[in-house]
Design a protein around this motif. Structure first.
Motif, short mmCIF file in Angstrom:
data_model
loop_
_atom_site.label_atom_id
_atom_site.label_comp_id
_atom_site.label_asym_id
_atom_site.label_seq_id
_atom_site.Cartn_x
_atom_site.Cartn_y
_atom_site.Cartn_z
N ASP A 64 42.78 30.38 46.65
CA ASP A 64 42.15 29.78 47.44
C ASP A 64 41.90 30.55 48.64
OD1 ASP A 64 41.94 27.28 45.29
OD2 ASP A 64 44.17 27.49 45.94
N LEU A 65 42.70 30.91 48.92
CA LEU A 65 42.44 32.01 50.49
C LEU A 65 43.11 33.62 50.00
CD1 LEU A 65 41.51 31.99 53.33
CD2 LEU A 65 44.17 32.04 53.82
N ILE A 66 42.10 34.06 51.09
CA ILE A 66 42.29 35.95 50.49
C ILE A 66 42.60 36.30 52.34
CG2 ILE A 66 41.52 38.32 50.10
CD1 ILE A 66 39.86 36.93 48.02
N MET A 67 44.06 36.60 52.17
CA MET A 67 44.01 37.44 53.74
C MET A 67 43.76 38.82 53.30
SD MET A 67 46.69 34.41 55.93
CE MET A 67 46.06 35.14 57.13
N MET A 68 43.30 40.27 53.71
CA MET A 68 43.12 41.22 54.21
C MET A 68 43.21 42.55 54.87
SD MET A 68 40.12 42.94 50.40
CE MET A 68 39.07 41.60 51.68
N ASP A 69 43.84 43.13 55.18
CA ASP A 69 43.83 44.17 56.08
C ASP A 69 42.16 45.12 56.09
OD1 ASP A 69 45.06 45.66 58.45
OD2 ASP A 69 45.59 47.24 57.13
N VAL A 70 41.91 45.36 56.55
CA VAL A 70 41.27 46.04 56.60
C VAL A 70 40.80 47.31 56.73
CG1 VAL A 70 41.00 46.75 59.79
CG2 VAL A 70 38.98 46.29 58.60
N ARG A 71 42.50 47.90 56.76
CA ARG A 71 41.96 49.20 56.44
C ARG A 71 43.00 49.41 55.28
NH1 ARG A 71 43.83 54.05 61.33
NH2 ARG A 71 46.18 52.21 60.01
N LEU A 72 42.38 49.50 53.43
CA LEU A 72 43.47 49.83 52.26
C LEU A 72 43.23 51.06 51.36
CD1 LEU A 72 42.07 46.58 51.02
CD2 LEU A 72 44.18 47.35 52.52
N ASN B 98 50.30 20.28 45.64
CA ASN B 98 48.98 20.74 47.01
C ASN B 98 49.14 22.28 47.12
OD1 ASN B 98 48.32 17.79 46.55
ND2 ASN B 98 49.52 16.88 48.87
N ALA B 99 49.40 22.92 46.68
CA ALA B 99 50.09 23.77 46.86
C ALA B 99 49.01 24.74 46.41
CB ALA B 99 50.73 24.57 45.97
N LYS B 100 48.09 25.75 46.90
CA LYS B 100 47.19 26.95 47.21
C LYS B 100 47.59 27.56 47.08
CE LYS B 100 43.91 23.08 48.94
NZ LYS B 100 43.35 22.86 47.53
N LYS B 101 46.96 28.44 46.41
CA LYS B 101 47.21 30.17 45.88
C LYS B 101 46.14 30.83 47.51
CE LYS B 101 44.88 29.29 42.11
NZ LYS B 101 44.45 30.11 40.43
N VAL B 102 47.22 31.98 47.64
CA VAL B 102 46.77 32.79 48.71
C VAL B 102 47.08 34.01 48.58
CG1 VAL B 102 46.83 33.61 50.77
CG2 VAL B 102 47.29 30.99 50.44
N LEU B 103 45.76 35.03 48.00
CA LEU B 103 46.26 36.09 47.99
C LEU B 103 46.40 36.81 49.14
CD1 LEU B 103 46.39 38.84 45.75
CD2 LEU B 103 43.69 38.93 46.30
N ILE B 104 47.21 37.90 49.10
CA ILE B 104 47.15 38.69 50.44
C ILE B 104 47.72 39.94 49.72
CG2 ILE B 104 49.68 40.22 52.08
CD1 ILE B 104 50.69 37.23 51.39
#
Length: 129
Positions: free
Chosen positions: A51-59, A4-10
């Motif tokens: 499956d989800l991206i968690m992204m900083d606003v300043r890159l 059930n593991a999903k892929k998350v991009l940080i």
């Protein structure tokens, strides 16, 4: 990893924040990938299809609102939920960029630092839907 593991991009330029977030997400049983710049985030999103991206606003090189806009224009990545992470600040351009990310298609904004229960709830909302 469980079935059930999903892929998350940080996506964050802060190594220690990425490490802390990675540990929390892995503790919940998900597979984690990382990027530290906007262009790297786009490349990884296209190749990994998280499956989800968690992204900083300043890159570096490209801000989170610009990355979100590009991902939402591409057929292969447009349906990936993007959560924008922003630090509390008085800098008006941060709030403006966060708002632009929402208009570009980001699902929501989380303000750093966020607590584990909030992170868990966000992951449940977007990964178990």
């Amino acid at each position: 990893m469980s079935n059930n593991a999903k892929k998350v991009l940080i996506v964050d330029s802060d190594d220690s924040f990425r490490g802390s977030l990675r540990a929390s997400i892995q503790r919940l049983g998900h597979e984690v990938f990382e990027a530290s710049t906007g262009p790297d985030a786009i490349d990884k999103a296209y190749s990994i299809r998280p499956d989800l991206i968690m992204m900083d606003v300043r890159l570096p090189e490209m801000n989170g609102d610009e990355v979100t806009q590009q991902l939402k224009r591409n057929m292969s990545t447009r349906n990936i939920p993007v959560i924008i992470n922003a630090g509390w600040t008085t800098a008006c351009n941060i709030q403006e960029r966060a708002e632009r990310a929402l208009h570009a298609g980001a699902a929501e904004i989380l303000y750093k630092p966020f607590q584990f229960p909030m992170l868990r709830d966000i992951l449940r909302t977007y990964l178990l839907a």
